[in-house]
Design a protein around this motif. Structure first.
Motif, PDB file in Angstrom:
ATOM      1  N   GLN A  42     -21.285   0.591 -14.848  1.00 38.07           N
ATOM      2  CA  GLN A  42     -22.243   1.110 -15.822  1.00 38.07           C
ATOM      3  C   GLN A  42     -23.634   0.879 -15.253  1.00 38.07           C
ATOM      4  OE1 GLN A  42     -21.396   2.381 -19.044  1.00 38.07           O
ATOM      5  NE2 GLN A  42     -23.518   2.941 -19.310  1.00 38.07           N
ATOM      6  N   LEU A  43     -24.288   1.951 -14.798  1.00 39.38           N
ATOM      7  CA  LEU A  43     -25.616   1.861 -14.206  1.00 39.38           C
ATOM      8  C   LEU A  43     -26.659   2.257 -15.231  1.00 39.38           C
ATOM      9  CD1 LEU A  43     -24.845   3.725 -10.837  1.00 39.38           C
ATOM     10  CD2 LEU A  43     -24.592   1.285 -11.342  1.00 39.38           C
ATOM     11  N   SER A  44     -27.896   1.864 -14.969  1.00 41.81           N
ATOM     12  CA  SER A  44     -28.983   2.315 -15.840  1.00 41.81           C
ATOM     13  C   SER A  44     -30.216   2.616 -14.994  1.00 41.81           C
ATOM     14  CB  SER A  44     -29.292   1.273 -16.918  1.00 41.81           C
ATOM     15  OG  SER A  44     -29.757   0.076 -16.336  1.00 41.81           O
ATOM     16  N   ILE A  45     -30.926   3.644 -15.441  1.00 41.73           N
ATOM     17  CA  ILE A  45     -32.210   4.009 -14.860  1.00 41.73           C
ATOM     18  C   ILE A  45     -33.137   4.145 -16.067  1.00 41.73           C
ATOM     19  CG2 ILE A  45     -33.494   5.618 -13.407  1.00 41.73           C
ATOM     20  CD1 ILE A  45     -30.815   6.659 -12.351  1.00 41.73           C
ATOM     21  N   GLY A  46     -33.956   3.139 -16.308  1.00 46.49           N
ATOM     22  CA  GLY A  46     -34.753   3.121 -17.530  1.00 46.49           C
ATOM     23  C   GLY A  46     -33.809   3.121 -18.727  1.00 46.49           C
ATOM     24  N   ALA A  47     -34.008   4.061 -19.649  1.00 52.10           N
ATOM     25  CA  ALA A  47     -33.165   4.143 -20.854  1.00 52.10           C
ATOM     26  C   ALA A  47     -31.887   4.947 -20.620  1.00 52.10           C
ATOM     27  CB  ALA A  47     -33.965   4.773 -21.994  1.00 52.10           C
ATOM     28  N   HIS A  48     -31.730   5.527 -19.432  1.00 58.29           N
ATOM     29  CA  HIS A  48     -30.582   6.387 -19.150  1.00 58.29           C
ATOM     30  C   HIS A  48     -29.401   5.569 -18.638  1.00 58.29           C
ATOM     31  CE1 HIS A  48     -33.296   9.700 -19.717  1.00 58.29           C
ATOM     32  NE2 HIS A  48     -34.112   9.165 -18.820  1.00 58.29           N
ATOM     33  N   LYS A  49     -28.229   5.794 -19.212  1.00 60.43           N
ATOM     34  CA  LYS A  49     -26.992   5.106 -18.817  1.00 60.43           C
ATOM     35  C   LYS A  49     -26.110   6.076 -18.043  1.00 60.43           C
ATOM     36  CE  LYS A  49     -28.024   1.428 -21.232  1.00 60.43           C
ATOM     37  NZ  LYS A  49     -28.886   0.512 -20.556  1.00 60.43           N
ATOM     38  N   ILE A  50     -25.473   5.558 -16.994  1.00 61.88           N
ATOM     39  CA  ILE A  50     -24.586   6.354 -16.146  1.00 61.88           C
ATOM     40  C   ILE A  50     -23.276   5.607 -15.969  1.00 61.88           C
ATOM     41  CG2 ILE A  50     -24.216   7.287 -13.817  1.00 61.88           C
ATOM     42  CD1 ILE A  50     -27.322   7.372 -13.586  1.00 61.88           C
ATOM     43  N   GLN A  51     -22.180   6.299 -16.164  1.00 67.82           N
ATOM     44  CA  GLN A  51     -20.858   5.754 -15.849  1.00 67.82           C
ATOM     45  C   GLN A  51     -20.505   6.290 -14.460  1.00 67.82           C
ATOM     46  OE1 GLN A  51     -19.237   3.625 -17.883  1.00 67.82           O
ATOM     47  NE2 GLN A  51     -17.601   3.357 -16.420  1.00 67.82           N
ATOM     48  N   ALA A  52     -20.391   5.397 -13.483  1.00 70.69           N
ATOM     49  CA  ALA A  52     -20.170   5.838 -12.102  1.00 70.69           C
ATOM     50  C   ALA A  52     -18.864   5.301 -11.542  1.00 70.69           C
ATOM     51  CB  ALA A  52     -21.332   5.376 -11.216  1.00 70.69           C
ATOM     52  N   GLU A  53     -18.100   6.194 -10.938  1.00 71.00           N
ATOM     53  CA  GLU A  53     -16.950   5.769 -10.142  1.00 71.00           C
ATOM     54  C   GLU A  53     -17.528   5.175  -8.862  1.00 71.00           C
ATOM     55  OE1 GLU A  53     -14.057   8.943  -9.630  1.00 71.00           O
ATOM     56  OE2 GLU A  53     -14.808   9.837 -11.481  1.00 71.00           O
ATOM     57  N   VAL A  54     -16.957   4.081  -8.397  1.00 67.03           N
ATOM     58  CA  VAL A  54     -17.497   3.386  -7.230  1.00 67.03           C
ATOM     59  C   VAL A  54     -16.615   3.643  -6.014  1.00 67.03           C
ATOM     60  CG1 VAL A  54     -18.149   1.152  -6.263  1.00 67.03           C
ATOM     61  CG2 VAL A  54     -18.526   1.615  -8.708  1.00 67.03           C
ATOM     62  N   ALA A  55     -17.189   4.298  -5.014  1.00 64.96           N
ATOM     63  CA  ALA A  55     -16.511   4.562  -3.746  1.00 64.96           C
ATOM     64  C   ALA A  55     -17.063   3.570  -2.727  1.00 64.96           C
ATOM     65  CB  ALA A  55     -16.757   5.999  -3.305  1.00 64.96           C
ATOM     66  N   ALA A  56     -16.307   2.502  -2.471  1.00 65.48           N
ATOM     67  CA  ALA A  56     -16.805   1.429  -1.601  1.00 65.48           C
ATOM     68  C   ALA A  56     -15.944   1.206  -0.366  1.00 65.48           C
ATOM     69  CB  ALA A  56     -16.913   0.133  -2.407  1.00 65.48           C
ATOM     70  N   THR A  57     -14.942   2.049  -0.156  1.00 64.78           N
ATOM     71  CA  THR A  57     -14.112   1.949   1.046  1.00 64.78           C
ATOM     72  C   THR A  57     -14.333   3.207   1.891  1.00 64.78           C
ATOM     73  OG1 THR A  57     -12.207   3.077   0.062  1.00 64.78           O
ATOM     74  CG2 THR A  57     -12.342   0.664  -0.233  1.00 64.78           C
ATOM     75  N   ASP A  58     -13.975   3.139   3.164  1.00 64.51           N
ATOM     76  CA  ASP A  58     -14.109   4.325   4.019  1.00 64.51           C
ATOM     77  C   ASP A  58     -13.353   5.507   3.430  1.00 64.51           C
ATOM     78  OD1 ASP A  58     -15.742   3.062   5.865  1.00 64.51           O
ATOM     79  OD2 ASP A  58     -14.096   2.542   7.225  1.00 64.51           O
ATOM     80  N   ALA A  59     -12.134   5.270   2.951  1.00 63.45           N
ATOM     81  CA  ALA A  59     -11.304   6.355   2.414  1.00 63.45           C
ATOM     82  C   ALA A  59     -11.933   6.968   1.162  1.00 63.45           C
ATOM     83  CB  ALA A  59      -9.899   5.853   2.106  1.00 63.45           C
ATOM     84  N   SER A  60     -12.375   6.136   0.228  1.00 67.06           N
ATOM     85  CA  SER A  60     -12.940   6.681  -1.012  1.00 67.06           C
ATOM     86  C   SER A  60     -14.297   7.341  -0.761  1.00 67.06           C
ATOM     87  CB  SER A  60     -13.038   5.606  -2.100  1.00 67.06           C
ATOM     88  OG  SER A  60     -13.892   4.552  -1.719  1.00 67.06           O
ATOM     89  N   ARG A  61     -15.090   6.814   0.172  1.00 62.72           N
ATOM     90  CA  ARG A  61     -16.363   7.461   0.501  1.00 62.72           C
ATOM     91  C   ARG A  61     -16.122   8.802   1.181  1.00 62.72           C
ATOM     92  NH1 ARG A  61     -18.174   1.944   1.870  1.00 62.72           N
ATOM     93  NH2 ARG A  61     -17.435   2.363   3.982  1.00 62.72           N
ATOM     94  N   SER A  62     -15.105   8.889   2.033  1.00 55.26           N
ATOM     95  CA  SER A  62     -14.806  10.152   2.721  1.00 55.26           C
ATOM     96  C   SER A  62     -14.330  11.218   1.743  1.00 55.26           C
ATOM     97  CB  SER A  62     -13.729   9.941   3.779  1.00 55.26           C
ATOM     98  OG  SER A  62     -14.215   9.139   4.814  1.00 55.26           O
ATOM     99  N   TYR A  63     -13.555  10.819   0.746  1.00 55.93           N
ATOM    100  CA  TYR A  63     -13.005  11.794  -0.210  1.00 55.93           C
ATOM    101  C   TYR A  63     -14.033  12.170  -1.269  1.00 55.93           C
ATOM    102  CZ  TYR A  63      -9.417  14.392  -2.578  1.00 55.93           C
ATOM    103  OH  TYR A  63      -8.686  15.414  -3.122  1.00 55.93           O
ATOM    104  N   GLY A  64     -14.793  11.208  -1.735  1.00 55.92           N
ATOM    105  CA  GLY A  64     -15.856  11.481  -2.697  1.00 55.92           C
ATOM    106  C   GLY A  64     -15.396  12.310  -3.888  1.00 55.92           C
ATOM    107  N   LEU A  65     -16.155  13.353  -4.203  1.00 52.43           N
ATOM    108  CA  LEU A  65     -15.836  14.229  -5.332  1.00 52.43           C
ATOM    109  C   LEU A  65     -15.161  15.524  -4.884  1.00 52.43           C
ATOM    110  CD1 LEU A  65     -19.066  13.686  -7.466  1.00 52.43           C
ATOM    111  CD2 LEU A  65     -16.756  12.910  -8.001  1.00 52.43           C
ATOM    112  N   MET A  66     -14.568  15.525  -3.692  1.00 51.38           N
ATOM    113  CA  MET A  66     -13.883  16.719  -3.209  1.00 51.38           C
ATOM    114  C   MET A  66     -12.819  17.166  -4.204  1.00 51.38           C
ATOM    115  SD  MET A  66     -13.265  16.729   0.887  1.00 51.38           S
ATOM    116  CE  MET A  66     -12.569  15.125   1.127  1.00 51.38           C
ATOM    117  N   ASN A  67     -12.695  18.470  -4.339  1.00 49.90           N
ATOM    118  CA  ASN A  67     -11.679  19.126  -5.170  1.00 49.90           C
ATOM    119  C   ASN A  67     -11.816  18.805  -6.655  1.00 49.90           C
ATOM    120  OD1 ASN A  67     -10.385  20.331  -2.883  1.00 49.90           O
ATOM    121  ND2 ASN A  67      -9.570  18.304  -2.422  1.00 49.90           N
ATOM    122  N   ARG A  68     -12.889  18.182  -7.068  1.00 53.00           N
ATOM    123  CA  ARG A  68     -13.103  17.865  -8.482  1.00 53.00           C
ATOM    124  C   ARG A  68     -13.637  19.111  -9.179  1.00 53.00           C
ATOM    125  NH1 ARG A  68     -14.036  12.520 -10.570  1.00 53.00           N
ATOM    126  NH2 ARG A  68     -13.284  11.768  -8.572  1.00 53.00           N
ATOM    127  N   ALA A  69     -12.978  19.541 -10.237  1.00 57.51           N
ATOM    128  CA  ALA A  69     -13.365  20.760 -10.946  1.00 57.51           C
ATOM    129  C   ALA A  69     -14.479  20.531 -11.963  1.00 57.51           C
ATOM    130  CB  ALA A  69     -12.146  21.367 -11.646  1.00 57.51           C
TER     131      ALA A  69
END
Length: 157
Positions: A42-69
């Motif tokens: 759960q990230l925040s930028i000022g009053a704005h809240k963001i729910q972020a998936e965390v890609a912290a491995t080589d595999a998850s960073r490489s795949y990222g948001l590919m094929n996400r509709a």
């Protein structure tokens, strides 16, 4: 009275494996399965809240948001790097238009770039970064967030 399981019907190994194959075929995509396994922050930028998936491995960073509709409102993907880097990003196999914020180790946004779907154009940080946050295209602009803004609650690399 002794009862034993029969090797037919619901307890059959063949039936069990057939069910597993049917379940795998029913999954809409690898992206869905991967998203279910990624930790979130759960990230925040000022009053704005963001729910972020965390890609912290080589595999998850490489795949990222590919094929996400789709990407829900105020959701994104946070790429976490072990050391500051100038790694560039592109959108191969990514059908969503995205904006990316490159973030330094202190949480300050270095620069923001808009990325087009399925493009091989490189988008790079203007200075070494430790994080990159991808959101729906225009999200940062719509929330008046620009370079220099600080993102809070970032996980440690």
């Amino acid at each position: 009275m002794h009862k034993s399981f029969r090797s037919t019907g619901l307890f059959s190994p063949v039936f069990f494996h057939a069910c597993l194959l049917a379940l795998a075929a029913a999954l809409p995509s690898m992206a869905w399965a991967q998203a279910m396994l990624l930790p979130t922050a759960q990230l925040s930028i000022g009053a704005h809240k963001i729910q972020a998936e965390v890609a912290a491995t080589d595999a998850s960073r490489s795949y990222g948001l590919m094929n996400r509709a789709s990407l829900p409102e105020n959701h994104g993907m946070l790429f976490v790097f072990d050391d500051p880097t100038t790694t560039c990003f592109w959108m191969k196999n990514t059908p969503l238009p995205l904006s990316i914020a490159f973030i330094d180790s202190g949480g300050a946004i270095v620069n923001i770039a808009d990325m087009q779907p399925h493009s091989l154009e490189s988008h790079c940080p203007e200075a070494p970064m430790s994080y990159a946050l991808e959101m729906r295209q225009g999200w940062f602009r719509q929330h008046s967030i620009a370079a220099g803004a600080v993102i809070n609650n970032l996980p440690q690399p």
